[in-house]
Design a protein around this motif. Sequence first.
Motif, mmCIF file in Angstrom:
data_model
loop_
_atom_site.group_PDB
_atom_site.id
_atom_site.type_symbol
_atom_site.label_atom_id
_atom_site.label_comp_id
_atom_site.label_asym_id
_atom_site.label_seq_id
_atom_site.Cartn_x
_atom_site.Cartn_y
_atom_site.Cartn_z
ATOM 1 N N THR A 246 27.510 50.942 -12.939
ATOM 2 C CA THR A 246 28.220 51.053 -11.665
ATOM 3 C C THR A 246 28.528 49.697 -11.039
ATOM 4 N N CYS A 247 27.844 48.649 -11.499
ATOM 5 C CA CYS A 247 28.090 47.332 -10.881
ATOM 6 C C CYS A 247 28.455 46.258 -11.899
ATOM 7 N N SER A 248 28.579 46.601 -13.187
ATOM 8 C CA SER A 248 28.871 45.582 -14.205
ATOM 9 C C SER A 248 30.229 44.925 -13.991
ATOM 10 N N SER A 249 31.245 45.720 -13.614
ATOM 11 C CA SER A 249 32.584 45.154 -13.384
ATOM 12 C C SER A 249 32.555 44.149 -12.249
ATOM 13 N N SER A 255 31.066 36.592 -11.064
ATOM 14 C CA SER A 255 30.727 35.452 -11.928
ATOM 15 C C SER A 255 31.939 34.571 -12.173
ATOM 16 N N LEU A 256 33.106 35.200 -12.410
ATOM 17 C CA LEU A 256 34.332 34.430 -12.615
ATOM 18 C C LEU A 256 34.717 33.649 -11.369
ATOM 19 N N PHE A 257 34.689 34.341 -10.220
ATOM 20 C CA PHE A 257 35.141 33.730 -8.973
ATOM 21 C C PHE A 257 34.225 32.575 -8.569
ATOM 22 N N LEU A 298 39.374 48.216 -17.794
ATOM 23 C CA LEU A 298 38.777 48.396 -19.114
ATOM 24 C C LEU A 298 37.282 48.678 -19.045
ATOM 25 N N ARG A 299 36.594 48.151 -18.017
ATOM 26 C CA ARG A 299 35.146 48.317 -17.941
ATOM 27 C C ARG A 299 34.730 49.363 -16.909
ATOM 28 N N ASN A 300 35.687 50.019 -16.286
ATOM 29 C CA ASN A 300 35.355 51.009 -15.265
ATOM 30 C C ASN A 300 35.827 52.384 -15.714
#
Length: 320
Positions: A246-249, A255-257, A298-300
């Motif tokens: 539920t929180c991986s995306s 992390s990117l930002f 893609l990840r949700n």
Amino acid sequence: MPGSEPIMSGNRSLCTTFTFVAFSSLEELQPVLFVVFLTIYLFTVGGNLLIICLIGATPSLHTPMYFFLVNVSFLELCYITSVGPQMLVHLLVETKTISVRGCAAQMYVFTILGLTECCLLAAMAYDRFVAICHPLHYTLLMGPPVCLKLAAASWTTGVVVESAQTTWVFTLPFCGTGEIQHFLCDIMPVVKLACVDTSHNETVLFAVSALFVMSPRLLTLCSYARVLLTILGIPSAAGRRKASSTCSSHVLVVSLFYGTALFACLQPKAAHSPQTDKAAALMYTVVTPALNPVIYTLRNQDVKEAFQRLTRRSPFRQMA
């Protein structure tokens, strides 16, 4: 200097326009860069519009997490549009100039959106913290009024803080060649063109930025530290996978930002250069907004299922 139109004030020649020199050493590659950045820009706009439309058209996605995602997607649209079109034009023309007023307008939009995104990401982290650590109280703690207040607070903080900073920057007199070692009107490259000593003001600027930028980052970090501890405490592997999914995306986006921002801020002075500043700025103004729609689709699983349902109901597919 072409594009830099000075006016006289006392013994100083003040700039009325600035010239971007970020891509001056890449003259032969500029047509290629134009095609690459145009593709990224169109993909980013299309991807974020798709997310907004999907969430709006899917009642099951009318939850706090996706409410904040709509805010972030709209923000990313504005973010890349505040920089992208001008950068694309400058890749095609020889004189890459911008008026002082135009530079101020871009800085207002760019900085306001940057701080607002920090706050919205913190609000999304808090939402995941409540959902995983206090699931029985989630409806009470993250009801519509709370979500609206968190979003309003995020946008208000961005507007108030960054409007004050940008207004201070453009009270300074600018002189010299008017060359900005960048492809956008970021704060520090513009401040370097000032005709006066800005060291004291830069210290205040840094302190204010640290307070209002680091506070959302700290809240995000604390929220996910608690989330991680809670997930590790779940006895079943299936339960841990479900909670983490539920929180991986959001973790990837954060992390990117923050990764690109920290790279720009934490470099040692010996390694600091206009080239590394431009590379970091390209990451968080062009690359990261383009990756966000990919990550969230893609990840949700919820978004993927909503997209599949929407395409099945498409009149074009029914006609086929």
